[in-house]
Design an enzyme around this catalytic site. Structure first.
Site, PDB file in Angstrom:
ATOM      1  N   ARG A 261      14.457   6.731 -32.715  1.00 31.25           N
ATOM      2  CA  ARG A 261      13.648   7.088 -31.555  1.00 31.25           C
ATOM      3  C   ARG A 261      12.449   7.922 -32.004  1.00 31.25           C
ATOM      4  O   ARG A 261      12.596   8.834 -32.805  1.00 31.25           O
ATOM      5  CB  ARG A 261      14.475   7.884 -30.538  1.00 31.25           C
ATOM      6  CG  ARG A 261      15.613   7.071 -29.941  1.00 31.25           C
ATOM      7  CD  ARG A 261      16.381   7.839 -28.900  1.00 31.25           C
ATOM      8  NE  ARG A 261      17.539   7.080 -28.439  1.00 31.25           N
ATOM      9  CZ  ARG A 261      18.456   7.535 -27.603  1.00 31.25           C
ATOM     10  NH1 ARG A 261      18.350   8.764 -27.127  1.00 31.25           N
ATOM     11  NH2 ARG A 261      19.481   6.776 -27.244  1.00 31.25           N
ATOM     12  N   ARG A 276      17.850  16.853 -32.320  1.00 29.67           N
ATOM     13  CA  ARG A 276      16.912  15.812 -31.887  1.00 29.67           C
ATOM     14  C   ARG A 276      16.194  15.247 -33.097  1.00 29.67           C
ATOM     15  O   ARG A 276      15.211  15.798 -33.587  1.00 29.67           O
ATOM     16  CB  ARG A 276      15.909  16.403 -30.879  1.00 29.67           C
ATOM     17  CG  ARG A 276      15.128  15.357 -30.108  1.00 29.67           C
ATOM     18  CD  ARG A 276      14.233  16.002 -29.063  1.00 29.67           C
ATOM     19  NE  ARG A 276      14.992  16.714 -28.054  1.00 29.67           N
ATOM     20  CZ  ARG A 276      15.516  16.154 -26.961  1.00 29.67           C
ATOM     21  NH1 ARG A 276      15.359  14.859 -26.757  1.00 29.67           N
ATOM     22  NH2 ARG A 276      16.175  16.878 -26.090  1.00 29.67           N
ATOM     23  N   GLU A 348      23.871  18.304 -23.816  1.00 26.71           N
ATOM     24  CA  GLU A 348      24.280  16.907 -23.669  1.00 26.71           C
ATOM     25  C   GLU A 348      24.762  16.321 -24.998  1.00 26.71           C
ATOM     26  O   GLU A 348      24.108  16.466 -26.026  1.00 26.71           O
ATOM     27  CB  GLU A 348      23.115  16.067 -23.148  1.00 26.71           C
ATOM     28  CG  GLU A 348      23.454  14.584 -23.010  1.00 26.71           C
ATOM     29  CD  GLU A 348      22.218  13.703 -22.898  1.00 26.71           C
ATOM     30  OE1 GLU A 348      22.315  12.508 -23.245  1.00 26.71           O
ATOM     31  OE2 GLU A 348      21.153  14.206 -22.492  1.00 26.71           O
ATOM     32  N   SER A 351      25.929  10.425 -22.496  1.00 25.20           N
ATOM     33  CA  SER A 351      25.437  10.038 -21.179  1.00 25.20           C
ATOM     34  C   SER A 351      26.037   8.679 -20.867  1.00 25.20           C
ATOM     35  O   SER A 351      25.853   7.724 -21.624  1.00 25.20           O
ATOM     36  CB  SER A 351      23.904   9.969 -21.184  1.00 25.20           C
ATOM     37  OG  SER A 351      23.392   9.848 -19.884  1.00 25.20           O
ATOM     38  N   ARG A 390      25.204  15.065 -32.939  1.00 26.52           N
ATOM     39  CA  ARG A 390      25.411  16.185 -32.021  1.00 26.52           C
ATOM     40  C   ARG A 390      26.860  16.662 -32.064  1.00 26.52           C
ATOM     41  O   ARG A 390      27.122  17.849 -31.877  1.00 26.52           O
ATOM     42  CB  ARG A 390      24.994  15.786 -30.604  1.00 26.52           C
ATOM     43  CG  ARG A 390      23.500  15.550 -30.490  1.00 26.52           C
ATOM     44  CD  ARG A 390      23.018  15.523 -29.057  1.00 26.52           C
ATOM     45  NE  ARG A 390      21.565  15.380 -29.012  1.00 26.52           N
ATOM     46  CZ  ARG A 390      20.807  15.626 -27.943  1.00 26.52           C
ATOM     47  NH1 ARG A 390      21.389  16.035 -26.820  1.00 26.52           N
ATOM     48  NH2 ARG A 390      19.499  15.464 -27.985  1.00 26.52           N
TER      49      ARG A 390
END
Length: 425
Positions: A261, A276, A348, A351, A390
């Protein structure tokens, strides 16, 4: 993708759902585009019918030796043939304009999704576990991780910001987490393991909703393909342009893949550490099912993701996202947020979304109910089970010791070759 027939029949309901997403009414504009397309389609059909009728009449006129009428008919056919390409192009452009407008509109939220503009309106559903009471001030993983093999400097020299190299025990722990997740999802939760392509075409990303709206968040290769931002893209597209047998449903897929990403919209967020990154690994979960089963499948998928956190004894909370915080393709989403001691907050880590038939319409993925001639669009769901990086951060921070070492959760011991603690190098 939205059903234009639904919008024709329910324009006010459609606009009301968009308003819950914080969007202006769009039904009038869409119906105008639809009317233009339908008018041109009717005109095209009429012109084709006239051409065919005139072509047949030419033969009849010539058989009757009526050459004057035959010549007039030939001129009519010639004129129609000359005008048809332009009319066909107009009809094609009108259809493309309608499709583009529909494709840019996010999914409509489910009736039970709370309304709100941003994450402040999300609703906490439950919590599991109690955050550890440290006898010392817990450190951020970015501070003590390098001594364990989390190498940001070397990765930055190789690739730039938002990359990391994992070395030694941390690399082993990362691999252990990924294999544990994959084994759990396949062995206990019934997902079929898939090793999917990492490079995909435009159509695949259009099908799951990343294109055209989110192109800037993706990496594109020199040959026009795209690196997947998540295995959701490859796994969901396994049923694109297919009519799936009803007795094979639900289909449940999982994959451990690198994800890529650009993080174009996240400038300044999580610039330190491993949270991230441009490149990371994730165990993805995807389910394909009948519409009447998708809510139950959604709850099941959330449980499958929760089970990983509970097996690792990581405190977390489950949150139902509001209309303004959901992703583009979702009609309902639960986030799982893991506790990070250094930040004294939940972040988070998964999801899990029910997309309804939104993606299936874009992919033309259908099934035929038993005893019926007509097909119906499938429902698709996706979620993280979990994001490996994460989860690594959560394990490092929650299991850290004052001397910089990290105790390995018991569930990972079989994957660590006898290592039960990471020691600073």
């Amino acid at each position: 993708m939205h059903d234009i027939r639904f919008i024709r029949e329910n324009p006010q309901s459609f606009d009301a759902s968009l308003a819950r997403r914080g969007l202006e009414p769009l039904s009038a504009r869409l119906l105008k585009l639809d009317e233009e397309r339908r008018t041109l389609a009717t005109e095209l059909q009429q012109s084709l019918a006239k051409r065919n009728e005139a072509s047949k009449a030419i033969g009849q006129a010539m058989a009757q030796k009526d050459m004057e009428r035959a010549e007039a008919l030939k001129a009519e056919v010639a004129a129609l043939k000359e005008s048809l390409p332009a009319l066909e192009e107009k009809e094609k452009q009108a259809g493309a304009a309608l499709d583009a407008a529909l494709a840019a509109i996010p999914n409509l939220p489910g009736d039970d999704v709370p309304e709100g503009a941003d994450e402040s309106a999300n609703v906490e559903v439950s919590r599991w576990g109690t955050p550890r009471d440290f006898a010392f001030t817990p450190q951020d993983h970015a501070d003590f991780g390098p001594a364990l093999g989390l190498d940001f400097e070397a990765a930055a020299a190789i690739s730039g910001a938002r990359f990391a190299a994992l070395r030694g025990g941390v690399a082993r722990l990362h691999r252990a987490l990924a294999q544990f997740m994959l084994d759990r999802q396949t062995g206990e939760n019934g997902y079929e393991e898939v090793n999917p392509p990492l490079l995909v075409r435009d159509a695949a990303l259009y099908g799951t909703g990343q294109l055209p709206k989110f192109a800037e968040d993706l990496f594109q290769t020199t040959d026009g393909r795209w690196l997947i931002p998540t295995a959701e893209v490859s796994l969901t597209n396994l049923v694109r342009e297919q009519i799936v047998a009803e007795d094979s449903l639900p289909l449940r897929f999982t994959a451990l893949t690198p994800c890529f990403r650009s993080e174009a919209g996240s400038a300044g967020r999580d610039t330190r550490g491993f949270i991230r990154q441009h490149q990371f690994e994730k165990v993805e979960l995807v389910a394909i099912c009948r519409p009447e089963d998708s809510e139950a499948e959604h709850q099941r998928m959330v449980k499958c993701a929760e089970g990983i956190l509970e097996a690792l004894a990581l405190p977390y909370r489950k949150v139902l996202l509001c209309t303004g915080d959901m992703g583009f393709g979702a009609r309902k989403t639960y986030d799982l947020e893991v506790w990070l001691p250094s930040q004294q907050t939940y972040r988070e880590i998964s999801s899990v979304s029910n997309c309804g038939d939104f993606q299936a319409r874009r992919m033309n993925a259908r099934y035929r109910p038993e005893g019926e001639k007509a097909t119906r669009f499938l429902h698709t769901l996706n979620g993280s089970g979990l994001a490996v990086g994460r989860t690594l951060v959560a394990v490092l921070e929650n299991c850290q010791n004052e001397d910089g070492s990290v105790d390995i959760p018991a569930a990972l011991h079989p994957y660590m070759g006898g290592i039960t603690r990471l020691e600073p190098r």
